[in-house]
Design an enzyme around this catalytic site. Structure first.
Site, mmCIF file in Angstrom:
data_model
loop_
_atom_site.group_PDB
_atom_site.id
_atom_site.type_symbol
_atom_site.label_atom_id
_atom_site.label_comp_id
_atom_site.label_asym_id
_atom_site.label_seq_id
_atom_site.Cartn_x
_atom_site.Cartn_y
_atom_site.Cartn_z
ATOM 1 C CE LYS A 28 -3.640 -1.792 2.983
ATOM 2 N NZ LYS A 28 -4.087 -1.535 4.355
ATOM 3 N NE ARG A 61 -7.385 8.925 16.558
ATOM 4 C CZ ARG A 61 -7.103 8.537 15.334
ATOM 5 N NH1 ARG A 61 -7.284 9.347 14.334
ATOM 6 N NH2 ARG A 61 -6.646 7.331 15.100
#
Ligand code: ADP
Length: 178
Positions: free
Chosen positions: A61, A110
């Site tokens: 990727k 987060r």
């Protein structure tokens, strides 16, 4: 009268640098680096003596920004921070951490979704290799940021310049002309 918690860092009172001898690895794709990442790196630079920001690469990727550009953008964005270096790595984070001889891996958290996967990964890494992970909470003003949304908003011509370091804003502008 001063209350104990008034002694903490605030907008007018930068936190003290307490970096010591410890060496840490902060891994991620950083494709691109955004202000949430930068906050974690700034705090790590104050806490630890030696911080390696590791852009993790997957050969299959290639990513959004080519690796060399991604690295250059990170380097330029963190150049003001003492003890911080940037490099690219393939494979498992824990193997990179061992090869570099770091004391801890740093991860930013987060939301609870981050927590679940990161906690499992940290415990797995500890069980398999003994490598410890230190979690740093995302700042409330940047906790919503993700590289994916930065890419998608910029691609649609949105202005993300307040959400990313200046070099990244410039690179996105060059790419999309936004
Ligand atoms: P993203 O999810 O934005 O693509 P990465 O995969 O590059 O980011 O994340 C690298 C590290 O930074 C991870 O530990 C991740 O939890 C943390 N991180 C990502 N976004 C934020 C943010 N907004 N605030 C704090 N930490 C973050």
């Amino acid at each position: 009268m001063a209350v104990p918690w008034s002694r903490s860092a605030g907008p007018d009172r930068p936190g003290r640098n307490v970096s010591g001898l410890s060496k840490v690895l902060y891994p991620g794709s950083f494709d691109p680096l955004h202000n949430g990442h930068v906050e974690i790196i700034e705090l790590s630079s104050r806490l630890f003596g030696d911080v390696t920001v590791a852009a993790m690469v997957n050969r299959e990727k290639p990513g959004f920004f080519p690796l060399q550009e991604r690295l250059a953008l990170i380097e330029e964005s963190v150049a003001h921070l003492p003890g911080v270096s940037v490099s690219a790595h393939e494979g498992l984070v824990v193997h990179v951490a061992q090869a570099l001889g770091v004391d801890f891996v740093v991860k930013g958290l987060r939301a609870t979704s981050d927590f679940e996967i990161e906690m499992q990964m940290a415990q797995m890494n500890k069980a398999v290799t003994g490598m410890e992970t230190v979690f740093v909470p995302a700042g409330s003003a940047v906790g919503f940021l993700s590289s994916r949304w930065i890419r998608e908003i910029a691609a649609e011509g949105g202005d993300v310049s307040a959400l990313v370091p200046a070099p990244v804003a410039r690179a996105l502008k060059e790419r999309y002309g936004a």
